[in-house]
Structures are given as structure tokens and as C-alpha cells.
Scaffold this active site. Structure first.
Site, PDB file in Angstrom:
ATOM      1  N   CYS A   1      16.186  13.321  81.093  1.00 38.42           N
ATOM      2  CA  CYS A   1      16.219  14.535  81.903  1.00 38.42           C
ATOM      3  C   CYS A   1      17.461  14.472  82.778  1.00 38.42           C
ATOM      4  CB  CYS A   1      14.958  14.569  82.770  1.00 38.42           C
ATOM      5  SG  CYS A   1      14.977  15.843  84.021  1.00 38.42           S
ATOM      6  N   ASN A   2      18.291  15.497  82.694  1.00 44.22           N
ATOM      7  CA  ASN A   2      19.513  15.514  83.508  1.00 44.22           C
ATOM      8  C   ASN A   2      19.205  15.644  84.988  1.00 44.22           C
ATOM      9  OD1 ASN A   2      22.246  16.065  81.716  1.00 44.22           O
ATOM     10  ND2 ASN A   2      20.371  16.682  80.679  1.00 44.22           N
TER      11      ASN A   2
ATOM     12  N   ASP B   1      10.589  13.040  80.835  1.00 42.97           N
ATOM     13  CA  ASP B   1      11.230  14.307  81.214  1.00 42.97           C
ATOM     14  C   ASP B   1      10.166  15.120  81.938  1.00 42.97           C
ATOM     15  OD1 ASP B   1      13.136  16.480  81.233  1.00 42.97           O
ATOM     16  OD2 ASP B   1      12.041  17.403  79.587  1.00 42.97           O
ATOM     17  N   SER B   2      10.565  16.286  82.451  1.00 43.25           N
ATOM     18  CA  SER B   2       9.585  17.167  83.079  1.00 43.25           C
ATOM     19  C   SER B   2       8.662  17.811  82.042  1.00 43.25           C
ATOM     20  CB  SER B   2      10.311  18.275  83.849  1.00 43.25           C
ATOM     21  OG  SER B   2      11.127  19.001  82.956  1.00 43.25           O
TER      22      SER B   2
ATOM     23  N   HIS C   1      16.484  20.238  77.616  1.00 42.88           N
ATOM     24  CA  HIS C   1      15.764  21.337  76.955  1.00 42.88           C
ATOM     25  C   HIS C   1      16.710  22.171  76.060  1.00 42.88           C
ATOM     26  CE1 HIS C   1      12.556  20.629  79.903  1.00 42.88           C
ATOM     27  NE2 HIS C   1      11.804  21.518  79.268  1.00 42.88           N
TER      28      HIS C   1
ATOM     29  N   GLU D   1      10.143  26.448  77.703  1.00 45.26           N
ATOM     30  CA  GLU D   1       8.774  25.912  77.820  1.00 45.26           C
ATOM     31  C   GLU D   1       7.747  26.966  77.392  1.00 45.26           C
ATOM     32  OE1 GLU D   1       7.288  22.936  78.754  1.00 45.26           O
ATOM     33  OE2 GLU D   1       9.182  21.853  78.952  1.00 45.26           O
TER      34      GLU D   1
ATOM     35  N   CYS E   1      21.228  19.803  80.063  1.00 44.14           N
ATOM     36  CA  CYS E   1      19.775  19.798  80.254  1.00 44.14           C
ATOM     37  C   CYS E   1      19.181  19.483  78.892  1.00 44.14           C
ATOM     38  CB  CYS E   1      19.295  21.159  80.744  1.00 44.14           C
ATOM     39  SG  CYS E   1      17.492  21.321  80.744  1.00 44.14           S
TER      40      CYS E   1
ATOM     41  N   TYR F   1      11.744  20.567  87.007  1.00 41.87           N
ATOM     42  CA  TYR F   1      12.359  19.676  87.986  1.00 41.87           C
ATOM     43  C   TYR F   1      13.602  20.323  88.617  1.00 41.87           C
ATOM     44  CZ  TYR F   1       9.887  15.272  86.771  1.00 41.87           C
ATOM     45  OH  TYR F   1       8.976  14.264  86.600  1.00 41.87           O
ATOM     46  N   GLY F   2      14.259  21.147  87.819  1.00 40.07           N
ATOM     47  CA  GLY F   2      15.573  21.657  88.218  1.00 40.07           C
ATOM     48  C   GLY F   2      15.597  22.425  89.529  1.00 40.07           C
TER      49      GLY F   2
HETATM   50  N1  DGL Z   1      15.079  18.746  80.762  1.00 39.28           N
HETATM   51  C1  DGL Z   1      15.384  18.504  82.119  1.00 39.28           C
HETATM   52  C2  DGL Z   1      16.849  18.373  82.377  1.00 39.28           C
HETATM   53  O1  DGL Z   1      17.529  17.836  81.522  1.00 39.28           O
HETATM   54  C3  DGL Z   1      14.514  19.149  83.147  1.00 39.28           C
HETATM   55  C4  DGL Z   1      14.565  20.590  83.310  1.00 39.28           C
HETATM   56  C5  DGL Z   1      13.618  21.073  84.378  1.00 39.28           C
HETATM   57  O2  DGL Z   1      12.471  20.622  84.417  1.00 39.28           O
HETATM   58  O3  DGL Z   1      14.047  21.906  85.182  1.00 39.28           O
HETATM   59  O4  DGL Z   1      17.351  18.722  83.412  1.00 39.28           O
END
Ligand code: DGL
Length: 269
Positions: free
Chosen positions: A77-78, A14-15, A192, A158, A190, A46-47
Site C-alpha cells: 500500500c503506497n 493493504d487497506s 489499487h 473497491e 496506489c 487509507y488515503g
Molecule cells: N492501495 C493503497 C495505496 O496504495 C490504499 C488506498 C486507500 O486505501 O486509500 O495507497
């Protein structure tokens, strides 16, 4: 496909700390399995990144997890599942199996005949890709999906702002958005977000069913490995955590999730 052994670890990435929600569910369900977790903390979130950037990162991470002798990779990670899964699945198809966090949830929604109006919250990348809708449509699931990008939630989580007033206010602001009115259930799109699931459930006061991915993905992975006869029968587990940028909060979160001292190493990819 390379020949893989049951005793090889499961690679998860994941990120940042979001994928720990998935890793934790996997460890609970499959206690014999060894895990290699990679949190791409130097490139988080990542989003808000382009699909190309996420794809480049996903390739680097998959190469790293292959070097670690993983038998399967879970894209926990989505955003990466939306932006990079098709590419990496194709690129590594003769080398290693890769699963994502979106397909199991979409199948779960279809199988459990969820009520018509489903809300979805996720990163900009996930929401703008419309991937949940496309996949639900391709399974002919009769649902109406109402999606909202909630980009502040990942940096907030985070930062460790999960159960305080700032978190509650931010969650309330997003969940009262007109795009989410009258929904019967809400997909946390997500990895998170399960960390703030109690706050989201408190907001809805049991009026809306909150669907998150960790348990669903862990069960999907269990079935997948079972079918391929790749479950590890022997108790010989180890959990290794790697990040692209060391930060204490990641170490703290991993220790809190797994209730043990963790071995966390920085690897620049
Ligand atoms: N946890 C990730 C997701 O499911 C990444 C979120 C991110 O880094 O923006 O999208």
C-alpha cells in the site's frame, strides 16, 4: 533479528483489494511461497486518513502478521508506505524485515533512465507526503515529477466500478488535469490502480508509459529473499486471506485474481 525459516509465509497488507495486485504478482513469480494477506477493509480508504491513524493500523497489522509466523512483511500500500513505513521499520527492526512498494519503483525509475517528465497519481496521503519526489531526489534521479491526488479511484475500484462508463469518465477527468500535461510516463502510485491500468493505457493511446508496482515489487522481493537465503525451496504453499470487515466483493476479487476458491476470514484488530 529473530531466526526465521524459509518455509514461513510472506505477510502482505493493504487497506483492501489493492494489495492483491502485488500479492498476485508475488505468487506468480514465487510459486513456492506461502502467503498471509490482510486487507484492512474496516478502515478503508487509507488515503484520506491521517498519518497517525495509518500508523496505528500498520502496527496492529504487523503484530497480527507476526503472530502468523511471517518471515517478511510487504506493505502493499503506497499510503501506508508513505505514512507508516519508517515507523514500523524502526519498531520491528530486530524482529522482522519489512519492505514497502515505493522504494522498488523509485529504484526502477532511476535505473531505467525514464524521460524527464513523470506524472504520479495516488491517494491524498501519498501525494501530499511528496515521498516519491524525496526518494527520487535522494537517488539523484534527474526527473521532474508532476503529482495529482486522485481520491475517487480507490472507492470506485473497491465498488467494482472498474471497466464501466463511470470508471472511464472519472479516469478521463483526472488524467486531463493540467497537473498531468505533457508527461512522458505515469507512475500508478496506489496498488489499487493496476486494476484499471487497461483503461488508463487506453486513455493515453501508447503516448505515455504507465508504470505500476506489482511486478517491480515482486522482483525486488525475490532478490531480497534470495540475498537473505530465505526463498522457500520446497513446494508447500498456502494462501490465507484475512480482512477486518468481511465483504463479498473482497472474496470475489481474491477469487478472480487467484483463480481459485479462497479461504477468507474476518479478524477484528
Ligand atoms: N492501495 C493503497 C495505496 O496504495 C490504499 C488506498 C486507500 O486505501 O486509500 O495507497
Amino acid at each position: 533479528m529473530n531466526v526465521v525459516k524459509q518455509s514461513q509465509p510472506i505477510g502482505i497488507f493493504d487497506s483492501g483489494i489493492g494489495g492483491l495486485t502485488v500479492a498476485h504478482a508475488i505468487v506468480n513469480l514465487l510459486p513456492h511461497e506461502s502467503i498471509v494477506y490482510f486487507g484492512d477493509t474496516a478502515h478503508l480508504p487509507y488515503g484520506d486518513k491521517s498519518a497517525k491513524t495509518i500508523q496505528d493500523r500498520a502496527i496492529k497489522i504487523c503484530d497480527f502478521l507476526l503472530q502468523q509466523q511471517c518471515k517478511i512483511i510487504v506493505v502493499a500500500c503506497n499510503s501506508a508506505s508513505a505514512a507508516a513505513f519508517t515507523l514500523i521499520q524502526d519498531k520491528y527492526k530486530d524482529i522482522i524485515d519489512i519492505i514497502n512498494v515505493i522504494d522498488p519503483v523509485v529504484q526502477y525509475v532511476k535505473d531505467n533512465h525514464f524521460a524527464q517528465k513523470i506524472g504520479l497519481i495516488g491517494t491524498r496521503q501519498t501525494v501530499s507526503s511528496n515521498i516519491y519526489l524525496h526518494k527520487l531526489n535522494s537517488l539523484q534521479a534527474e526527473v521532474k515529477l508532476q503529482s495529482l491526488a486522485t481520491p475517487l479511484l480507490v472507492p470506485m475500484i473497491e465498488e467494482g466500478f472498474c471497466h464501466n462508463k463511470i470508471a472511464k469518465d472519472t479516469i478521463t477527468e483526472y488524467l486531463t488535469d493540467a497537473k498531468l500535461t505533457d508527461i512522458d510516463s505515469l507512475i500508478l502510485g496506489c496498488t489499487h490502480y493496476p486494476i484499471i491500468k487497461p483503461e488508463i493505457e487506453e486513455f493515453y493511446q501508447q503516448q505515455v508509459q504507465v508504470i505500476d508496482s506489482p511486478q517491480i515489487v515482486a522482483t525486488y522481493l525475490q532478490n531480497y529473499l534470495q540475498e537473505k537465503q530465505l526463498l522457500n525451496p520446497n513446494i508447500k504453499k498456502s494462501i490465507h486471506f484475512y480482512v477486518s470487515d468481511y465483504n463479498d466483493y473482497f472474496a470475489f476479487s481474491a477469487e478472480r485474481f487467484f483463480q481459485q476458491k479462497v479461504c477468507l476470514q474476518q479478524v477484528v484488530l
